[in-house]
Design a protein around this motif. Structure first.
Motif, PDB file in Angstrom:
ATOM      1  N   ILE A 185       0.852  -1.192   0.000  1.00 30.44           N
ATOM      2  CA  ILE A 185       0.000   0.000   0.000  1.00 30.44           C
ATOM      3  C   ILE A 185       0.888   1.241   0.000  1.00 30.44           C
ATOM      4  CG2 ILE A 185      -1.766   1.291   1.263  1.00 30.44           C
ATOM      5  CD1 ILE A 185      -2.619  -1.359   2.536  1.00 30.44           C
ATOM      6  N   GLN A 186       0.566   2.174  -0.871  1.00 26.54           N
ATOM      7  CA  GLN A 186       1.286   3.444  -0.956  1.00 26.54           C
ATOM      8  C   GLN A 186       0.317   4.589  -0.676  1.00 26.54           C
ATOM      9  OE1 GLN A 186       4.752   4.428  -1.701  1.00 26.54           O
ATOM     10  NE2 GLN A 186       3.726   6.167  -0.754  1.00 26.54           N
ATOM     11  N   SER A 187       0.617   5.385   0.368  1.00 28.59           N
ATOM     12  CA  SER A 187      -0.202   6.564   0.664  1.00 28.59           C
ATOM     13  C   SER A 187       0.258   7.725  -0.202  1.00 28.59           C
ATOM     14  CB  SER A 187      -0.076   6.934   2.143  1.00 28.59           C
ATOM     15  OG  SER A 187      -0.555   5.881   2.961  1.00 28.59           O
TER      16      SER A 187
ATOM     17  N   SER B 157      -4.757   6.520  -0.985  1.00 26.10           N
ATOM     18  CA  SER B 157      -3.882   5.354  -0.877  1.00 26.10           C
ATOM     19  C   SER B 157      -4.196   4.395  -2.016  1.00 26.10           C
ATOM     20  CB  SER B 157      -4.064   4.626   0.462  1.00 26.10           C
ATOM     21  OG  SER B 157      -3.658   5.441   1.533  1.00 26.10           O
ATOM     22  N   PHE B 158      -3.157   3.775  -2.563  1.00 25.74           N
ATOM     23  CA  PHE B 158      -3.312   2.739  -3.574  1.00 25.74           C
ATOM     24  C   PHE B 158      -2.688   1.453  -3.037  1.00 25.74           C
ATOM     25  CE2 PHE B 158      -3.613   6.562  -6.131  1.00 25.74           C
ATOM     26  CZ  PHE B 158      -4.645   6.254  -6.998  1.00 25.74           C
ATOM     27  N   GLY B 159      -3.346   0.328  -3.379  1.00 29.02           N
ATOM     28  CA  GLY B 159      -2.827  -0.945  -2.918  1.00 29.02           C
ATOM     29  C   GLY B 159      -2.889  -2.004  -4.007  1.00 29.02           C
ATOM     30  N   LEU B 160      -1.951  -2.913  -3.949  1.00 30.94           N
ATOM     31  CA  LEU B 160      -1.905  -4.039  -4.877  1.00 30.94           C
ATOM     32  C   LEU B 160      -1.775  -5.317  -4.049  1.00 30.94           C
ATOM     33  CD1 LEU B 160      -1.753  -4.961  -7.872  1.00 30.94           C
ATOM     34  CD2 LEU B 160       0.747  -4.821  -7.644  1.00 30.94           C
TER      35      LEU B 160
ATOM     36  N   GLU C   5      -8.060   3.924  -1.932  1.00 30.16           N
ATOM     37  CA  GLU C   5      -8.634   4.375  -0.662  1.00 30.16           C
ATOM     38  C   GLU C   5      -8.631   5.893  -0.632  1.00 30.16           C
ATOM     39  OE1 GLU C   5      -7.729   2.533   3.485  1.00 30.16           O
ATOM     40  OE2 GLU C   5      -6.305   4.188   3.219  1.00 30.16           O
ATOM     41  N   VAL C   6      -9.674   6.486  -0.099  1.00 32.64           N
ATOM     42  CA  VAL C   6      -9.797   7.943   0.028  1.00 32.64           C
ATOM     43  C   VAL C   6     -10.108   8.272   1.484  1.00 32.64           C
ATOM     44  CG1 VAL C   6     -11.033  10.015  -0.695  1.00 32.64           C
ATOM     45  CG2 VAL C   6     -10.634   8.179  -2.328  1.00 32.64           C
ATOM     46  N   MET C   7      -9.320   9.219   2.028  1.00 30.01           N
ATOM     47  CA  MET C   7      -9.603   9.706   3.374  1.00 30.01           C
ATOM     48  C   MET C   7     -10.731  10.719   3.303  1.00 30.01           C
ATOM     49  SD  MET C   7      -9.111  12.565   5.460  1.00 30.01           S
ATOM     50  CE  MET C   7      -7.746  13.461   4.747  1.00 30.01           C
TER      51      MET C   7
END
Length: 429
Positions: free
Chosen positions: A110-112, A288-291, A308-310
């Motif tokens: 995951i990359q924020s 955030s993006f995750g793989l 993901e969105v805060m």
């Protein structure tokens, strides 16, 4: 009475030997380092390299500069390992925590990502704070340089006062010889001889005190240089001539443009404004993006993508932070105005002291000193022919010594005011 006179002369010799021993000890130590202390320039360069407090300021400024790059960098990614059905209930196996032997193993990275412009503002704020740290370092250096200049001037004053004292002592000794010779001829009472010897003793005792003060000033200088207090310094040379003219309006403009404390407050305003803008950017969400790699036991692996969105829901807390950031900008503006007001007040006071000192020096050199020398010469000539008594000669000598001391003090006070002006407005042209 003659025995008493001889006793006083023995005391003169004892005190003289003490002063001579101190002078010889100082001369031997001077030979170890013949140049440091002769002028203030060498002392300032020595302090730049060795003063521990300034080393702290340099390191802190460098540390602030190193914070700029991390402030604008992306957050570190996170890696997750998820063990699904680690009790193997679905497959009827035993509980395990070994990947690949559970129901399903998931590997996720995951990359924020901060919202648009937030990283740039964070880097700009860190850069402004680094500039502020640099300005604070420069201000600390100016303060240290001014301290060294003032300490050296006190060291110089003690050395020159000792020289004037020795000159006065030589004059009193010559008067003692004349007084003794006239006493032997019956031309002067014994009280005149005793008075001369008392004055010589007092002068020698004063010289001992001056030498102690000079050593104290040397210890203070050594402390500013990061040296041991017992290290001796070279005898001070005459300082450079005072500037001919200083115009207050020019000094005010230079101080506003170059004083590092004003520059530090300007950078503080810039940092506060950037922090306010960054706080306002918190109204917008971060991402955030995750793989994910799914590896079911005994099945085919698959891939998932996560976004993901805060959601910025805590509006009351966010508005409070925004109000805080706005007030910090107001405070930074006020601090800058207060710093400038203090700077101009100190500059005006130092300039008044400097101008008064220059005028006092001109009066002492041009009027009072020639008068005192003429009075001394006239009274000594009259004393040699018996037209005036010893007290008149002694008073004339005292007036001359007092005038020289007043000139020395006025010169030192004027140069101290100049050092303060240089601290506030930079080195004089």
């Amino acid at each position: 009475m003659k025995t008493h006179i001889l006793g006083l002369r023995s005391l003169h010799r004892v005190v003289g030997i003490t002063v001579l021993a101190a002078s010889l000890s100082a001369g031997a130590a001077h030979a170890q380092n013949p140049s440091l202390g002769a002028d203030v320039v060498g002392l300032i360069e020595q302090a730049r390299l060795n003063n521990p407090a300034f080393a702290v300021d340099r390191a802190e400024a460098a540390a602030a500069r190193e914070r700029v790059e991390p402030a604008g960098a992306l957050p570190d990614p996170t890696v997750q390992i998820e063990l699904m059905d680690f009790t193997n209930t679905m497959r009827g196996g035993s509980t395990t925590l070994i990947p690949g032997e559970v129901g399903e193993t998931r590997y996720r990275i995951i990359q924020s990502l901060p919202g648009w412009g937030k990283r740039e503002l964070a880097a700009n704020a860190a850069s402004a704070r680094a500039d502020q740290a640099d300005a604070n370092r420069d201000a600390a250096w100016r303060n240290l340089a001014a301290e060294i200049k003032i300490a050296w001037l006190r060291y110089y004053a003690a050395d020159r006062e000792a020289a004037l004292n020795r000159d006065g002592l030589a004059l009193l000794q010559s008067l003692e010889e004349i007084t003794l010779s006239r006493y032997r001829l019956g031309l002067l009472p014994q009280q005149a001889v005793l008075r001369a010897q008392r004055e010589i003793t007092s002068q020698r005792l004063a010289l001992v005190g001056i030498e102690q003060r000079r050593r104290g000033m040397a210890s203070a200088l050594n402390a500013l240089l990061g040296r041991a207090p017992g290290n001796e310094l070279a005898l001070p040379q005459d300082p450079a001539p005072l500037p001919q003219t200083l115009i207050l309006t020019d000094l005010v403009e230079r101080a506003r443009a170059t004083n590092p404390m004003i520059a530090a407050e300007d950078r503080g305003i810039e940092a506060a404004r950037i922090e306010r803008d960054r706080t306002w950017r918190d109204r917008y969400p971060d991402f955030s993006f995750g793989l994910t790699n799914n590896q079911p036991r005994g099945g085919d692996q698959s891939w998932d993508v996560m976004f993901e969105v805060m959601i910025p829901l805590q509006q009351s807390a966010r508005r409070a932070r925004e109000r805080e950031a706005t007030l910090m900008v107001t405070a930074a503006d006020a601090k800058r105005a207060a710093a400038e007001s203090k700077l101009l007040g100190e500059l005006g006071s130092a300039y008044a002291t400097y101008a008064s000192g220059r005028e006092t020096l001109q009066l002492l050199r041009g009027t009072l000193m020639p008068q005192a020398e003429a009075t001394r010469d006239a009274t000594r000539a009259a004393f040699a022919t018996g037209r005036v008594d010893f007290d008149t000669v002694l008073e004339a000598e005292r007036q001359l010594v007092d005038t020289r001391m007043a000139m020395l003090q006025a010169d030192v006070d004027t140069r101290m005011a100049l050092a303060e002006l240089e601290k506030l407005a930079g080195d004089m042209p």
